[in-house]
Structure formats: C-alpha cells, structure tokens
Write a protein that holds these residues in place. Structure first.
Motif, PDB file in Angstrom:
ATOM      1  N   ALA A 226       2.645   4.471  -2.637  1.00  0.00           N
ATOM      2  CA  ALA A 226       3.860   4.717  -3.410  1.00  0.00           C
ATOM      3  C   ALA A 226       4.538   6.007  -2.980  1.00  0.00           C
ATOM      4  O   ALA A 226       5.770   6.095  -2.951  1.00  0.00           O
ATOM      5  CB  ALA A 226       3.539   4.763  -4.901  1.00  0.00           C
ATOM      6  N   ASP A 227       3.736   7.017  -2.631  1.00  0.00           N
ATOM      7  CA  ASP A 227       4.290   8.283  -2.165  1.00  0.00           C
ATOM      8  C   ASP A 227       4.758   8.171  -0.718  1.00  0.00           C
ATOM      9  O   ASP A 227       5.836   8.662  -0.366  1.00  0.00           O
ATOM     10  CB  ASP A 227       3.253   9.389  -2.316  1.00  0.00           C
ATOM     11  N   MET A 228       3.980   7.536   0.123  1.00  0.00           N
ATOM     12  CA  MET A 228       4.345   7.388   1.524  1.00  0.00           C
ATOM     13  C   MET A 228       5.673   6.649   1.678  1.00  0.00           C
ATOM     14  O   MET A 228       6.562   7.077   2.432  1.00  0.00           O
ATOM     15  CB  MET A 228       3.247   6.633   2.277  1.00  0.00           C
ATOM     16  N   LEU A 229       5.829   5.536   0.935  1.00  0.00           N
ATOM     17  CA  LEU A 229       7.024   4.702   1.051  1.00  0.00           C
ATOM     18  C   LEU A 229       8.099   5.076   0.035  1.00  0.00           C
ATOM     19  O   LEU A 229       9.149   4.438  -0.017  1.00  0.00           O
ATOM     20  CB  LEU A 229       6.641   3.225   0.920  1.00  0.00           C
ATOM     21  N   ASN A 230       7.808   6.100  -0.787  1.00  0.00           N
ATOM     22  CA  ASN A 230       8.800   6.703  -1.676  1.00  0.00           C
ATOM     23  C   ASN A 230       9.280   5.779  -2.784  1.00  0.00           C
ATOM     24  O   ASN A 230      10.310   6.017  -3.400  1.00  0.00           O
ATOM     25  CB  ASN A 230      10.012   7.218  -0.876  1.00  0.00           C
ATOM     26  N   ASP A 231       8.510   4.718  -3.064  1.00  0.00           N
ATOM     27  CA  ASP A 231       8.932   3.762  -4.095  1.00  0.00           C
ATOM     28  C   ASP A 231       7.763   2.822  -4.376  1.00  0.00           C
ATOM     29  O   ASP A 231       7.332   2.086  -3.479  1.00  0.00           O
ATOM     30  CB  ASP A 231      10.138   2.960  -3.600  1.00  0.00           C
ATOM     31  N   PRO A 232       7.238   2.813  -5.606  1.00  0.00           N
ATOM     32  CA  PRO A 232       6.103   1.928  -5.892  1.00  0.00           C
ATOM     33  C   PRO A 232       6.431   0.450  -5.748  1.00  0.00           C
ATOM     34  O   PRO A 232       5.559  -0.359  -5.406  1.00  0.00           O
ATOM     35  CB  PRO A 232       5.727   2.286  -7.334  1.00  0.00           C
ATOM     36  N   ASP A 233       7.683   0.074  -5.997  1.00  0.00           N
ATOM     37  CA  ASP A 233       8.055  -1.331  -5.846  1.00  0.00           C
ATOM     38  C   ASP A 233       8.051  -1.757  -4.376  1.00  0.00           C
ATOM     39  O   ASP A 233       7.614  -2.854  -4.035  1.00  0.00           O
ATOM     40  CB  ASP A 233       9.432  -1.577  -6.464  1.00  0.00           C
ATOM     41  N   VAL A 234       8.567  -0.878  -3.522  1.00  0.00           N
ATOM     42  CA  VAL A 234       8.541  -1.161  -2.082  1.00  0.00           C
ATOM     43  C   VAL A 234       7.099  -1.211  -1.582  1.00  0.00           C
ATOM     44  O   VAL A 234       6.735  -2.014  -0.707  1.00  0.00           O
ATOM     45  CB  VAL A 234       9.345  -0.094  -1.318  1.00  0.00           C
ATOM     46  N   ALA A 235       6.249  -0.345  -2.143  1.00  0.00           N
ATOM     47  CA  ALA A 235       4.862  -0.234  -1.689  1.00  0.00           C
ATOM     48  C   ALA A 235       3.971  -1.364  -2.190  1.00  0.00           C
ATOM     49  O   ALA A 235       2.941  -1.660  -1.581  1.00  0.00           O
ATOM     50  CB  ALA A 235       4.288   1.107  -2.132  1.00  0.00           C
ATOM     51  N   ALA A 236       4.339  -2.020  -3.298  1.00  0.00           N
ATOM     52  CA  ALA A 236       3.461  -2.985  -3.964  1.00  0.00           C
ATOM     53  C   ALA A 236       2.919  -4.075  -3.041  1.00  0.00           C
ATOM     54  O   ALA A 236       1.720  -4.400  -3.114  1.00  0.00           O
ATOM     55  CB  ALA A 236       4.188  -3.604  -5.158  1.00  0.00           C
ATOM     56  N   PRO A 237       3.729  -4.667  -2.139  1.00  0.00           N
ATOM     57  CA  PRO A 237       3.172  -5.731  -1.289  1.00  0.00           C
ATOM     58  C   PRO A 237       2.077  -5.270  -0.329  1.00  0.00           C
ATOM     59  O   PRO A 237       1.349  -6.101   0.216  1.00  0.00           O
ATOM     60  CB  PRO A 237       4.404  -6.212  -0.505  1.00  0.00           C
ATOM     61  N   PHE A 238       1.965  -3.945  -0.135  1.00  0.00           N
ATOM     62  CA  PHE A 238       1.021  -3.432   0.862  1.00  0.00           C
ATOM     63  C   PHE A 238      -0.287  -2.934   0.252  1.00  0.00           C
ATOM     64  O   PHE A 238      -1.178  -2.486   0.985  1.00  0.00           O
ATOM     65  CB  PHE A 238       1.680  -2.303   1.655  1.00  0.00           C
ATOM     66  N   VAL A 239      -0.414  -3.012  -1.079  1.00  0.00           N
ATOM     67  CA  VAL A 239      -1.625  -2.542  -1.738  1.00  0.00           C
ATOM     68  C   VAL A 239      -2.834  -3.330  -1.236  1.00  0.00           C
ATOM     69  O   VAL A 239      -2.790  -4.555  -1.116  1.00  0.00           O
ATOM     70  CB  VAL A 239      -1.492  -2.661  -3.266  1.00  0.00           C
ATOM     71  N   ASN A 240      -3.898  -2.608  -0.898  1.00  0.00           N
ATOM     72  CA  ASN A 240      -5.119  -3.138  -0.286  1.00  0.00           C
ATOM     73  C   ASN A 240      -4.912  -3.562   1.167  1.00  0.00           C
ATOM     74  O   ASN A 240      -5.769  -4.229   1.747  1.00  0.00           O
ATOM     75  CB  ASN A 240      -5.696  -4.302  -1.101  1.00  0.00           C
ATOM     76  N   GLY A 241      -3.785  -3.155   1.734  1.00  0.00           N
ATOM     77  CA  GLY A 241      -3.505  -3.470   3.127  1.00  0.00           C
ATOM     78  C   GLY A 241      -4.021  -2.405   4.073  1.00  0.00           C
ATOM     79  O   GLY A 241      -4.960  -1.662   3.772  1.00  0.00           O
ATOM     80  N   THR A 242      -3.367  -2.318   5.243  1.00  0.00           N
ATOM     81  CA  THR A 242      -3.848  -1.494   6.357  1.00  0.00           C
ATOM     82  C   THR A 242      -2.773  -0.505   6.785  1.00  0.00           C
ATOM     83  O   THR A 242      -1.591  -0.861   6.862  1.00  0.00           O
ATOM     84  CB  THR A 242      -4.215  -2.385   7.565  1.00  0.00           C
ATOM     85  N   VAL A 243      -3.188   0.745   7.073  1.00  0.00           N
ATOM     86  CA  VAL A 243      -2.315   1.755   7.658  1.00  0.00           C
ATOM     87  C   VAL A 243      -2.901   2.204   8.996  1.00  0.00           C
ATOM     88  O   VAL A 243      -4.075   2.564   9.071  1.00  0.00           O
ATOM     89  CB  VAL A 243      -2.146   2.982   6.731  1.00  0.00           C
ATOM     90  N   TYR A 244      -2.069   2.155  10.022  1.00  0.00           N
ATOM     91  CA  TYR A 244      -2.425   2.707  11.333  1.00  0.00           C
ATOM     92  C   TYR A 244      -1.532   3.913  11.577  1.00  0.00           C
ATOM     93  O   TYR A 244      -0.311   3.823  11.440  1.00  0.00           O
ATOM     94  CB  TYR A 244      -2.208   1.678  12.439  1.00  0.00           C
ATOM     95  N   GLN A 245      -2.114   5.061  11.918  1.00  0.00           N
ATOM     96  CA  GLN A 245      -1.342   6.269  12.166  1.00  0.00           C
ATOM     97  C   GLN A 245      -1.665   6.817  13.553  1.00  0.00           C
ATOM     98  O   GLN A 245      -2.819   6.814  14.001  1.00  0.00           O
ATOM     99  CB  GLN A 245      -1.624   7.345  11.107  1.00  0.00           C
ATOM    100  N   ALA A 246      -0.626   7.315  14.233  1.00  0.00           N
ATOM    101  CA  ALA A 246      -0.786   7.930  15.549  1.00  0.00           C
ATOM    102  C   ALA A 246       0.214   9.067  15.684  1.00  0.00           C
ATOM    103  O   ALA A 246       1.254   9.068  15.021  1.00  0.00           O
ATOM    104  CB  ALA A 246      -0.583   6.888  16.656  1.00  0.00           C
ATOM    105  N   PHE A 247      -0.098  10.059  16.544  1.00  0.00           N
ATOM    106  CA  PHE A 247       0.788  11.222  16.699  1.00  0.00           C
ATOM    107  C   PHE A 247       1.374  11.260  18.106  1.00  0.00           C
ATOM    108  O   PHE A 247       0.808  10.728  19.064  1.00  0.00           O
ATOM    109  CB  PHE A 247       0.059  12.525  16.379  1.00  0.00           C
TER     110      PHE A 247
END
Length: 459
Positions: free
Chosen positions: A289-310
C-alpha cells in the motif's frame, strides 16, 4: 497515502535512542552502484577539497533556491532543532569529526551544508580517478550529508515532507544546470567522463563481462569526432541510448516471457508480500500500500511477488516494458530524497551505511520519490502487474514517455531517470506463477542483468 510513514517519523522525533560507537573497521565498504568511492578516506578528502573551494567563495551569495531553504529552516523551530541536532549527533570519533580540534564534524552545521551545496549545484558530478574502482563522486550532495543522514535527528529531518519539497526544488535547479552546455565541463579533460579511463570503465560495464563492444558500438554518440563525443550536456550523456540491436528482446513474440525492465543488478526477490508491513524495521519487508501509494491499487498484488534491482552509476538509465500490454496508469509520487532506514544509520552496531541507499533500498521503495506504472499484460496468466522506478538521492526527475490507455510492446522504452542513481521494483499478483531465470540469493558483487534479457517465465 504516506500517513502511516509520517506517524512513525513523529514517534522517532519523540523517542531518541542512544547510538553505539560505530565499527570503524567496516568503513571501507562496497558502495552499491559505485556512486561514491568505496574507500571512505577518498570521500572525506574530496569533501575537504570541496570545503576549501567553497571557502574561497565566501562572498558568493546563496542561490535563491538555497536561500529559501535556509530561511525556511531558520524560521521554523522544529525544523531548525532537527537541522542543528543532526550534525551535533554525529559521533565524536574519526573519521566523522576530523577538524584540527577534533570537536566539529567535517560539515559543521546546516549553514555550512548549504554553502557547500551552493558550490555543488553549479558544477557537474566529478570523476576523481578510475571510475571502475574508487574515482567517482556521483552523489556529491550525499557526500555532504552522509554523517547527518545516519543520525536520529537526521532521520526525522530528511523524512519531513516540507524539507523534501525544498530538496526537490534544489535538485531541479541542479538539473537545469546539468541540462545546460556549461555542464560539458565534467565531460571533457583528462578526468572527464569521456576521458580514456572513463570510457573504458563505461564500456566494461556495458559489456558486462560477456561482450566485446567499443563504447561507440554500445552507445549512440551524436558526433564522436567532437569534444564530449558530441553530447551537449551532462544530462544528454547520462541519458545515452544503446545502439540498435545491442540489447535484443528475449523471445519477443512469446508472451510467457518477462524481460528485465532496466540494465540492473538484482537486489531482492520476495514472495507473499503484504498490503501493509513494517518496512522501517531492519529487515525492511515490502509494504504494498505504501510502495504503490494506494491500498486499492495494491490490493490485487497482496501475497504476490516483488523483484527489486538497482542501477549502477556507469550503466544505462532508461526503462523498458517488461511485458506487452495496456498501460492502466502512470503516477509520480513525491517522497524523500535523503532518508535512510533508521537501522542503517549510527544505530547499527556494525557501523553506519555511510551512503544511505546502499542498505535501504527496500525501505526506499515505500518512501522515496518514485514513478509507478500499472500494466494489464496481454497474457492473462500475468494479468495486472506494476513497475516502480525509485529515485534515490540526487535524482531530480523520474520521467515516463508513455501514458494511460496506450498499448506498449515488450522491450519498448517507457521512461528514464534524469541524473541519479536508482532502483526499481516489478510487482506481480499471487496468481502469476513465475520461474525466475536467477532466483537468488543476491549480493552486490553480481554483474548487471541486461535490459530486455530474460527475467522470468510464466508457468
């Protein structure tokens, strides 16, 4: 949407901690991305020279954008308290306090900080040696702030929205300079970005230990016969594009294949990510919810996967579409520029992360200035996904070149960072069953993954 973060910050303002003496043996560290020297001595020597150069310009008035910041600090009691204390809280041990008396930090106070920044925003990022090893000052403002960023008061100061509005204005002013012909000064010369040593380092990074291209075979250069290879400004050089065909798209016609959105080094792969989580803790779990700045936008991704790279300093800094699909939305989120995870400052018994983004990248995914794209992939097995492009420190602009409603094709350019180091996240739904080409674990000594190369396949 950042209210939970702000409430946490206020807790820290009211709950001071006693910092342990940092482990000085750890001060020679690999700095993620190579934006500043690994050797802390080289960095402090550069700051010393900056202090000397600034001292010769004492009659020079502050740039208006810095004068406004000074007035803001001077006239706001809480802000002035934090700005004062963040330098007072720097440990009274070398190398953090290295004036002749041993009583003052290298950067003495917030007024001294602003004087040094006044010098920095009228010059480009410098090469002080071999960029491949220990010779790059890519984050000059971070170099000025490194001690203050790791203190308790610094944590509170650099997370204040009003403070970050001023930093945004300062960085935009610097960006104007970096887009001007005057910024060519740091491209030319024996220590310039187009010197033989620099070109070799940039070419080696582009070849990634695999290819054998020359710089001009890797990158489009406006006119290699002219100074600075024909680049008109630092920003133009920073945004250089790959030559056609140098980064082919993995399986361009196969919608089951997801490609790397950036030329970047893997940082973290995390599954079962939660809607809200305590991202400020040492482990820095992702909080959607914080990463995507909106809990409604974030809801479909709950329990999903995040890949991060720099994205390392010497790399390519444009973003490409990881899948083909429709752009649902693009959003720019204002946030922090110089905040680090509190557990990575002087509170860390192993010693501070002297350049905050090194060990705070997952934390920054929730609080830093960032650009978010939501894509509905053509492949229903992927479905909705998100990309988060995170500006860190001296980043003054995260810019999309696509818009809502547009259909994009895997591998096409979708945006860019303007000067600065950065990280990015790709976020997938729990229903998207992915097999990653490299599932980790990762460390910061790895090579880049080429943009448009295979990231993952859908089962």
């Amino acid at each position: 949407m950042l209210v939970p973060v702000i409430l946490f910050r206020q807790q820290h303002i009211l709950s001071p901690r006693v910092f342990q003496k940092p482990a000085l043996a750890n001060l020679h560290r690999h700095r993620t991305g190579g934006w500043l020297p690994n050797d802390h001595k080289a960095l402090t020597e550069w700051v010393d020279k900056l202090i000397q150069r600034t001292a010769t310009q004492q009659q020079r008035p502050l740039d208006p954008v810095l004068q406004r910041f000074k007035d803001f600090i001077d006239n706001n009691a809480m802000v002035r308290m934090l700005a004062t204390n963040m330098f007072a809280e720097i440990p009274n041990t070398p190398p953090f306090r290295n004036d002749p008396t041993g009583l003052l930090p290298q950067v003495r106070n917030y007024k001294h900080m602003l004087e040094l920044m006044n010098t920095v925003i009228s010059e480009g990022p410098q090469v002080i040696g071999d960029p491949a090893t220990n010779g790059l000052i890519g984050f000059p403002i971070s170099a000025i702030l490194e001690g203050a960023m790791g203190t308790q008061s610094g944590f509170s100061f650099f997370t204040m929205p009003s403070v970050n509005e001023h930093f945004k204005a300062i960085l935009n002013e610097w960006k104007t300079y970096l887009m001007s012909p005057a910024s060519q000064d740091v491209l030319n010369g024996s220590n310039g970005w187009t010197s033989s040593n620099s070109i070799r380092a940039l070419t080696d990074k582009g070849n990634n230990g695999v290819d054998n291209y020359t710089f001009e075979q890797l990158y489009k250069c406006p006119d290699p016969s002219k100074p600075a290879l024909g680049f008109k400004s630092w920003d133009a050089f920073f945004l250089r594009e790959f030559q056609d065909g140098v980064r082919p798209i993995a399986s361009p016609d196969e919608t089951d294949v997801v490609v790397n959105a950036c030329e970047s080094t893997p940082y973290r792969l995390e599954k079962n990510v939660q809607l809200y989580d305590s991202f400020w803790l040492k482990g820095q779990p992702y909080s959607l919810a914080d990463m995507l700045n909106d809990p409604d936008v974030a809801a479909p991704f709950v329990n999903g996967t995040v890949y991060q790279a720099f994205l390392p300093a010497l790399s390519y800094h444009r973003w490409h579409a990881p899948v083909s699909g429709k752009v649902i939305s693009t959003t720019h989120v204002p946030g922090t520029y110089y905040s680090e995870n509190i557990e990575q400052g002087f509170a860390n018994p192993e010693g501070p992360d002297l350049v905050a983004p090194n060990n705070s990248q997952a934390y920054l995914a929730e609080v830093a200035t960032r650009a978010i794209i939501i894509i509905e992939a053509d492949n229903a097995k992927i479905g909705r996904m998100a990309g988060v492009f995170i500006g860190m420190c001296e980043v003054s602009s995260c810019e999309f070149c696509v818009e809502s409603g547009q259909h994009i094709v895997k591998g096409q350019q979708i945006g860019t960072f303007h000067y600065g180091g950065s990280s990015h996240c790709l976020v997938f739904r729990p229903q998207t069953d992915l097999v990653f080409e490299d599932p980790g674990p990762y460390d910061d000594q790895r090579n880049n993954k080429k943009v448009n190369s295979l990231l993952a396949s859908v089962k």
